[in-house]
Design a protein around this motif. Structure first.
Motif, short mmCIF file in Angstrom:
data_model
loop_
_atom_site.label_atom_id
_atom_site.label_comp_id
_atom_site.label_asym_id
_atom_site.label_seq_id
_atom_site.Cartn_x
_atom_site.Cartn_y
_atom_site.Cartn_z
N ILE A 195 -2.94 8.52 -17.70
CA ILE A 195 -3.20 7.33 -16.90
C ILE A 195 -2.19 7.33 -15.77
O ILE A 195 -0.99 7.46 -16.01
CB ILE A 195 -3.08 6.04 -17.73
N VAL A 196 -2.68 7.21 -14.55
CA VAL A 196 -1.80 7.15 -13.39
C VAL A 196 -1.90 5.75 -12.81
O VAL A 196 -2.99 5.27 -12.50
CB VAL A 196 -2.19 8.19 -12.32
N VAL A 197 -0.75 5.08 -12.69
CA VAL A 197 -0.68 3.76 -12.09
C VAL A 197 -0.30 3.96 -10.63
O VAL A 197 0.73 4.55 -10.33
CB VAL A 197 0.35 2.87 -12.81
N GLN A 198 -1.16 3.48 -9.73
CA GLN A 198 -0.92 3.54 -8.29
C GLN A 198 -0.82 2.11 -7.80
O GLN A 198 -1.80 1.38 -7.74
CB GLN A 198 -2.08 4.26 -7.58
N VAL A 199 0.41 1.69 -7.47
CA VAL A 199 0.65 0.35 -6.93
C VAL A 199 0.79 0.50 -5.43
O VAL A 199 1.57 1.34 -4.96
CB VAL A 199 1.92 -0.29 -7.53
N MET A 200 0.04 -0.30 -4.66
CA MET A 200 0.04 -0.14 -3.21
C MET A 200 0.07 -1.50 -2.52
O MET A 200 -0.50 -2.46 -3.02
CB MET A 200 -1.18 0.67 -2.76
N SER A 201 0.76 -1.54 -1.38
CA SER A 201 0.87 -2.79 -0.65
C SER A 201 -0.42 -3.13 0.10
O SER A 201 -0.67 -4.29 0.41
CB SER A 201 2.05 -2.76 0.32
#
Length: 128
Positions: free
Chosen positions: A91-97
């Motif tokens: 699982i890859v968590v990609q947090v982006m503004s």
């Protein structure tokens, strides 16, 4: 905080998935989408795309961000993995503004990525 993450994960798994979440660092996020992605080595990754507009220009320490991405994985990642046709290898968590199309460069957008393996119903952080 780990107990909170477990409670949130159990709530999500029970079908009560939240659309927004406030993380331990105080960052407010929403789940923008999930993508199942086949990797060249044959692995399947579940990408959690998480929108955090207040991430832009904000300083969050590495430990806080690691705790935040862990909560995201425990909450939304475990639920999405349970609903998937195939169990993901990672699982890859990609947090982006701001919203970013997967795989496209976005030099003006603040992003944080974290990878997790599923083990015994838990998200285990793994370096890329």
């Amino acid at each position: 905080m780990r107990a909170l993450a477990v409670i949130l994960a159990l709530t999500a798994l029970a079908g009560c998935r939240e659309e927004a979440l406030e993380l331990p660092s105080g960052l407010a996020v929403e789940l923008a989408g999930t993508v199942m992605e086949s990797q060249p080595d044959g692995e399947t990754w579940l990408i959690l795309q998480v929108l955090a507009p207040s991430l832009a220009g904000r300083r969050i320490g590495a430990e806080e961000m690691a705790e935040d991405t862990g909560v995201i994985c425990d909450t939304w990642g475990l639920a999405a993995a349970a609903e998937a046709d195939q169990t993901p290898d990672q699982i890859v968590v990609q947090v982006m503004s701001e919203r970013v199309e997967r795989g496209q460069p976005a030099p003006g957008v603040t992003q944080v990525f974290a990878g997790y393996r599923l083990q015994d119903g838990s998200c285990i952080w793994e370096d890329f």
